[in-house]
Design an enzyme around this catalytic site. Structure first.
Site, mmCIF file in Angstrom:
data_model
loop_
_atom_site.group_PDB
_atom_site.id
_atom_site.type_symbol
_atom_site.label_atom_id
_atom_site.label_comp_id
_atom_site.label_asym_id
_atom_site.label_seq_id
_atom_site.Cartn_x
_atom_site.Cartn_y
_atom_site.Cartn_z
ATOM 1 N N TYR A 144 -53.156 25.899 -82.933
ATOM 2 C CA TYR A 144 -52.141 26.354 -81.989
ATOM 3 C C TYR A 144 -51.105 25.268 -81.737
ATOM 4 C CZ TYR A 144 -49.962 27.933 -77.665
ATOM 5 O OH TYR A 144 -49.045 28.288 -76.713
ATOM 6 N N LYS A 177 -47.006 25.116 -82.739
ATOM 7 C CA LYS A 177 -45.922 24.920 -81.773
ATOM 8 C C LYS A 177 -45.054 23.717 -82.145
ATOM 9 C CE LYS A 177 -47.059 28.575 -79.795
ATOM 10 N NZ LYS A 177 -46.221 29.765 -79.968
#
Length: 115
Positions: A18, A22
């Site tokens: 994750y 990002k």
């Protein structure tokens, strides 16, 4: 482009993919801005912190919350948790002429939690 504060710093254990995604969003924002600028197209990203949206509540329902992360999710240095409307206002700034000399930046919308 939709980012997250995780694109500026680490998040919680077990979220490497994750956090990496990002960081990638920030890179794509910068690269896209460079490639599209000659065409008069601006590219800006917005990186919100955790917001208590329906999707986040459902995602967190089965995940045990670590004691030390709970305060970060519940408040911010400005004294309250963010709302979807707070993020919408940042997006409105990005699409308005108020940001006409900006491109390639990712704006933190986190109530100061990344400060």
């Amino acid at each position: 482009m939709a980012g997250s504060t995780a694109g500026f710093r680490g998040s919680a254990p077990g979220l490497a993919a994750y956090v990496g995604s990002k960081h990638a969003v920030r890179g794509i924002t910068r690269q896209s801005a460079m490639e599209l600028a000659p065409h008069g197209i601006r590219v800006l990203g917005v990186a919100p912190s955790y917001l208590p949206t329906e999707g986040n509540r459902l995602a967190a329902a089965g995940v045990p919350v670590q004691e030390d992360s709970l305060p970060l999710m519940m408040t911010s240095p400005i004294g309250r948790i963010g709302t979807p409307d707070d993020i919408a206002r940042v997006v409105f700034f990005c699409v308005s002429d108020l940001s006409m000399f900006m491109t390639g930046s990712t704006l933190l919308a986190d109530g100061g939690t990344s400060a």
